[in-house]
Design a protein around this motif. Structure first.
Motif, PDB file in Angstrom:
ATOM      1  N   ALA A   1      84.443  56.654   5.720  1.00  0.00           N
ATOM      2  CA  ALA A   1      83.739  55.414   5.386  1.00  0.00           C
ATOM      3  C   ALA A   1      84.537  54.201   5.837  1.00  0.00           C
ATOM      4  O   ALA A   1      83.984  53.227   6.362  1.00  0.00           O
ATOM      5  CB  ALA A   1      83.476  55.358   3.881  1.00  0.00           C
ATOM      6  N   SER A   2      85.865  54.263   5.650  1.00  0.00           N
ATOM      7  CA  SER A   2      86.714  53.144   6.056  1.00  0.00           C
ATOM      8  C   SER A   2      86.687  52.949   7.572  1.00  0.00           C
ATOM      9  O   SER A   2      86.599  51.819   8.065  1.00  0.00           O
ATOM     10  CB  SER A   2      88.146  53.390   5.589  1.00  0.00           C
TER      11      SER A   2
ATOM     12  N   LEU B   1      84.305  53.914   9.702  1.00  0.00           N
ATOM     13  CA  LEU B   1      82.989  53.520  10.182  1.00  0.00           C
ATOM     14  C   LEU B   1      82.613  52.103   9.760  1.00  0.00           C
ATOM     15  O   LEU B   1      81.718  51.498  10.356  1.00  0.00           O
ATOM     16  CB  LEU B   1      81.937  54.517   9.670  1.00  0.00           C
ATOM     17  N   ARG B   2      83.290  51.566   8.747  1.00  0.00           N
ATOM     18  CA  ARG B   2      83.054  50.178   8.345  1.00  0.00           C
ATOM     19  C   ARG B   2      83.952  49.197   9.083  1.00  0.00           C
ATOM     20  O   ARG B   2      83.687  47.988   9.072  1.00  0.00           O
ATOM     21  CB  ARG B   2      83.276  50.012   6.832  1.00  0.00           C
ATOM     22  N   ASP B   3      84.999  49.707   9.714  1.00  0.00           N
ATOM     23  CA  ASP B   3      85.973  48.845  10.375  1.00  0.00           C
ATOM     24  C   ASP B   3      85.442  48.379  11.734  1.00  0.00           C
ATOM     25  O   ASP B   3      85.170  49.204  12.614  1.00  0.00           O
ATOM     26  CB  ASP B   3      87.279  49.609  10.566  1.00  0.00           C
TER      27      ASP B   3
ATOM     28  N   TYR C   1      84.771  50.119  16.290  1.00  0.00           N
ATOM     29  CA  TYR C   1      83.709  49.938  17.290  1.00  0.00           C
ATOM     30  C   TYR C   1      84.213  49.145  18.497  1.00  0.00           C
ATOM     31  O   TYR C   1      83.777  49.384  19.630  1.00  0.00           O
ATOM     32  CB  TYR C   1      82.516  49.253  16.644  1.00  0.00           C
TER      33      TYR C   1
END
Length: 308
Positions: free
Chosen positions: A71-72, A74-76, A80
């Motif tokens: 989660a960390s 993919l939220r960072d 990307y």
């Protein structure tokens, strides 16, 4: 008139041999390779997947984190950004290396002593380590004592690695300088496998060098192009040492590609779980690329000569 039936035992034995004989190697022969692959690829990959669900600083005790690391990551936004930079390096590397490698491969594939010498010279960059190449180019591109002083050209004195607009393109250029020789060797081998009779027939029909290249050489090299592209694109996901020595991800985060981002999370920030997440993403992306290109190639469907 009754039909004559041959009851010779030799015929029966021969038929039985054809019916029961094997047409290829026994599957057991693949067991050592499969065992080697499982021990040195599947088991470590499974360990990385498990590590991606743990909190570990590389020294202390491990604690279960579940999907928190995922989660960390993919939220960072940095993930990307690094992924997008990796895609840019991948695409630019293919666009630069493929035409140069193809043309050089066709050139050195022809018979001739001078072409053999050129082939040796083109292959020299492959003999050098990535770290050594990065150190050499870093010195050459230095705006204070690099190429600008050697050639006296003022436009060479700009900060090639210090500008966010130029750094990524310089990295792609250095990568191409190192790996074009390898792909040139692949294309050279592919060209030498093309039957000479195809070119002789084209010459009789009045086809020039350009038409022969477009209608014979390129179609006959389609499997080689797919193989080279697979190695090139999947390999682009593993560039680390050259980029780390050349720019260390800078300036800012202009060249912080995903493999480098993984290293910095793991060994600079001591976030092994988060780094393992990025490693799994890299493996998944590489596997998807390889399978997609293999599907595109349609290996095993017909002969390569059908593309003539």
């Amino acid at each position: 008139m009754s039909a004559v039936v041959d009851h010779s035992p030799a015929v029966g034995m021969k038929t039985g041999a054809v019916e029961t004989g094997r047409t290829g190697p026994h599957p057991v022969m693949a067991a050592p390779a499969l065992a080697f692959f499982a021990v040195f690829a599947l088991v470590p990959l499974g360990g990385v997947v498990v590590l991606s669900m743990l909190n570990w600083d590389g020294i202390g005790a491990m604690t279960w984190a579940g999907l928190a690391n995922w989660a960390s990551a993919l939220r960072d936004p940095g993930t990307y950004h690094a992924l997008w930079l990796s895609v840019q390096v991948m695409v630019l590397s293919w666009l630069v290396q493929t035409p140069i490698s193809l043309l050089l491969g066709v050139l050195v594939a022809a018979r001739g002593r001078y072409r053999a010498v050129l082939g040796v010279l083109y292959f020299l960059p492959m003999l050098l380590s990535s770290a050594a190449i990065a150190i050499a180019f870093k010195a050459l591109l230095d705006p204070n004592f690099g190429m600008s002083l050697a050639f006296g050209a003022e436009w060479l004195s700009q900060d090639w690695l210090g500008g966010a607009d130029l750094a990524l393109y310089v990295v792609v250029f250095v990568i191409a300088w190192q790996f074009v020789p390898f792909h040139t060797l692949l294309y050279q081998a592919g060209v030498r496998q093309i039957p000479r009779s195809l070119y002789e027939a084209a010459e009789i029909d009045g086809a020039g060098r350009m038409r022969q290249f477009l209608h014979i050489t390129l179609p006959q090299l389609r499997y080689t192009i797919i193989t080279s592209s697979t190695l090139m694109l999947v390999g682009s996901l593993t560039y680390f040492d050259l980029v780390y020595v050349l720019t260390a991800g800078g300036p800012g985060e202009a060249t912080r590609i995903l493999p480098l981002d993984m290293y910095l999370h793991g060994f600079s920030a001591n976030q092994m779980g988060l780094a393992s997440v990025l490693a799994v993403i890299l493996v998944g992306a590489g596997l998807a690329l390889a399978l997609g290109l293999s599907k595109l190639a349609s290996f095993g469907r017909g002969s390569q000569l059908e593309g003539a």
